[in-house]
Scaffold this motif. Sequence first.
Motif, PDB file in Angstrom:
ATOM      1  N   THR A   1      -2.786   0.881  -3.952  1.00  0.00           N
ATOM      2  CA  THR A   1      -2.284  -0.454  -3.643  1.00  0.00           C
ATOM      3  C   THR A   1      -1.663  -1.092  -4.873  1.00  0.00           C
ATOM      4  O   THR A   1      -2.290  -1.198  -5.924  1.00  0.00           O
ATOM      5  CB  THR A   1      -3.418  -1.347  -3.114  1.00  0.00           C
ATOM      6  OG1 THR A   1      -3.969  -0.743  -1.936  1.00  0.00           O
ATOM      7  CG2 THR A   1      -2.898  -2.735  -2.766  1.00  0.00           C
TER       8      THR A   1
ATOM      9  N   GLU B   1       8.522   9.594 -10.540  1.00  0.00           N
ATOM     10  CA  GLU B   1       7.235  10.065 -10.027  1.00  0.00           C
ATOM     11  C   GLU B   1       6.195  10.142 -11.143  1.00  0.00           C
ATOM     12  O   GLU B   1       5.039   9.719 -10.970  1.00  0.00           O
ATOM     13  CB  GLU B   1       7.417  11.439  -9.376  1.00  0.00           C
ATOM     14  CG  GLU B   1       8.333  11.461  -8.173  1.00  0.00           C
ATOM     15  CD  GLU B   1       7.706  10.823  -6.946  1.00  0.00           C
ATOM     16  OE1 GLU B   1       6.469  10.875  -6.821  1.00  0.00           O
ATOM     17  OE2 GLU B   1       8.454  10.270  -6.122  1.00  0.00           O
TER      18      GLU B   1
ATOM     19  N   VAL C   1       0.850  -1.184   0.000  1.00  0.00           N
ATOM     20  CA  VAL C   1       0.000   0.000   0.000  1.00  0.00           C
ATOM     21  C   VAL C   1       0.890   1.238   0.000  1.00  0.00           C
ATOM     22  O   VAL C   1       1.792   1.370   0.846  1.00  0.00           O
ATOM     23  CB  VAL C   1      -0.936   0.004   1.229  1.00  0.00           C
ATOM     24  CG1 VAL C   1      -1.821   1.249   1.215  1.00  0.00           C
ATOM     25  CG2 VAL C   1      -1.796  -1.252   1.241  1.00  0.00           C
ATOM     26  N   THR C   2       0.664   2.147  -0.945  1.00  0.00           N
ATOM     27  CA  THR C   2       1.451   3.373  -1.064  1.00  0.00           C
ATOM     28  C   THR C   2       0.505   4.567  -1.049  1.00  0.00           C
ATOM     29  O   THR C   2      -0.718   4.417  -1.080  1.00  0.00           O
ATOM     30  CB  THR C   2       2.255   3.389  -2.373  1.00  0.00           C
ATOM     31  OG1 THR C   2       1.383   3.707  -3.476  1.00  0.00           O
ATOM     32  CG2 THR C   2       2.925   2.041  -2.631  1.00  0.00           C
ATOM     33  N   ARG C   3       1.081   5.753  -1.044  1.00  0.00           N
ATOM     34  CA  ARG C   3       0.232   6.948  -1.057  1.00  0.00           C
ATOM     35  C   ARG C   3      -0.508   7.101  -2.381  1.00  0.00           C
ATOM     36  O   ARG C   3      -1.456   7.881  -2.467  1.00  0.00           O
ATOM     37  CB  ARG C   3       1.051   8.199  -0.743  1.00  0.00           C
ATOM     38  CG  ARG C   3       2.133   8.543  -1.746  1.00  0.00           C
ATOM     39  CD  ARG C   3       2.839   9.842  -1.347  1.00  0.00           C
ATOM     40  NE  ARG C   3       3.883  10.219  -2.281  1.00  0.00           N
ATOM     41  CZ  ARG C   3       5.148   9.849  -2.160  1.00  0.00           C
ATOM     42  NH1 ARG C   3       5.511   9.068  -1.154  1.00  0.00           N
ATOM     43  NH2 ARG C   3       6.046  10.251  -3.046  1.00  0.00           N
ATOM     44  N   ARG C   4      -0.088   6.379  -3.405  1.00  0.00           N
ATOM     45  CA  ARG C   4      -0.796   6.415  -4.680  1.00  0.00           C
ATOM     46  C   ARG C   4      -1.875   5.343  -4.777  1.00  0.00           C
ATOM     47  O   ARG C   4      -2.695   5.390  -5.682  1.00  0.00           O
ATOM     48  CB  ARG C   4       0.195   6.227  -5.841  1.00  0.00           C
ATOM     49  CG  ARG C   4       1.082   7.425  -6.089  1.00  0.00           C
ATOM     50  CD  ARG C   4       1.980   7.180  -7.303  1.00  0.00           C
ATOM     51  NE  ARG C   4       2.713   8.384  -7.661  1.00  0.00           N
ATOM     52  CZ  ARG C   4       3.856   8.763  -7.116  1.00  0.00           C
ATOM     53  NH1 ARG C   4       4.401   8.012  -6.163  1.00  0.00           N
ATOM     54  NH2 ARG C   4       4.454   9.871  -7.485  1.00  0.00           N
TER      55      ARG C   4
ATOM     56  N   ASP D   1       2.625   8.042 -11.523  1.00  0.00           N
ATOM     57  CA  ASP D   1       1.363   8.764 -11.688  1.00  0.00           C
ATOM     58  C   ASP D   1       0.635   8.315 -12.949  1.00  0.00           C
ATOM     59  O   ASP D   1      -0.589   8.129 -12.944  1.00  0.00           O
ATOM     60  CB  ASP D   1       1.623  10.271 -11.750  1.00  0.00           C
ATOM     61  CG  ASP D   1       2.023  10.865 -10.407  1.00  0.00           C
ATOM     62  OD1 ASP D   1       1.775  10.215  -9.365  1.00  0.00           O
ATOM     63  OD2 ASP D   1       2.589  11.973 -10.406  1.00  0.00           O
TER      64      ASP D   1
END
Length: 206
Positions: free
Chosen positions: A21, A74, A16-19, A78
């Motif tokens: 799963t 990054e 799980v990341t800030r972006r 995204d």
Amino acid sequence: MPKAIESEDIAESTLVTRRGTFRAVAFRDGGAEHLAMVYGNPGADSDVLVRVHSECMTGDLFGSTRCECGEQLEAALDAIVDEGGGILIYLRGHEGRGIGLVAKIRTHILQDEGLDTVDSATSLGFPVDIRDYGPAAHVLGHLGVRSVRLMSNNPDKISALEAHGIRVAARVPLLAPPSQDNIRYLTAKRDRLGHDLPQLDHFAGK
């Protein structure tokens, strides 16, 4: 066909990341341990959006403005999330186009003295680029992916993946805005390494 990765050389888990799963696929190949970050359910029948990213500690972790690596990392993550599916493959052992961290920092000194990214490496006795993209092809094969849309500005990555049995259906540009800090580096990549960097043509600071 890409070679198979042995079961003892691979491990998978949910990350799980800030972006969102991802499925984290860690694998050992070519003497290093790498990571594939899989988002969504990219299928073998589709042209999967893929970034093959070379390790760059100074750019990826510490935000160096000497290169565009961190910005590309990054932006690729995204783009994969926006797409709803895709894979980012992080290849370790690729620092400084394969010469290693200590040698790369030494090239920075030479670049500050006027050499470009190519001559600063060759003046230390290193080849221009010694990266191996075989591990990326191998993990794509493990994941059942045969055809990709590759996020890259480097045409050599296309031929490298295709040599290992991965079809590149399209190249997707991954362009970072140039700055005074990296314009010489990017210009050398365009003029001497053949990278497609059209944003340099309109750089106001040059």
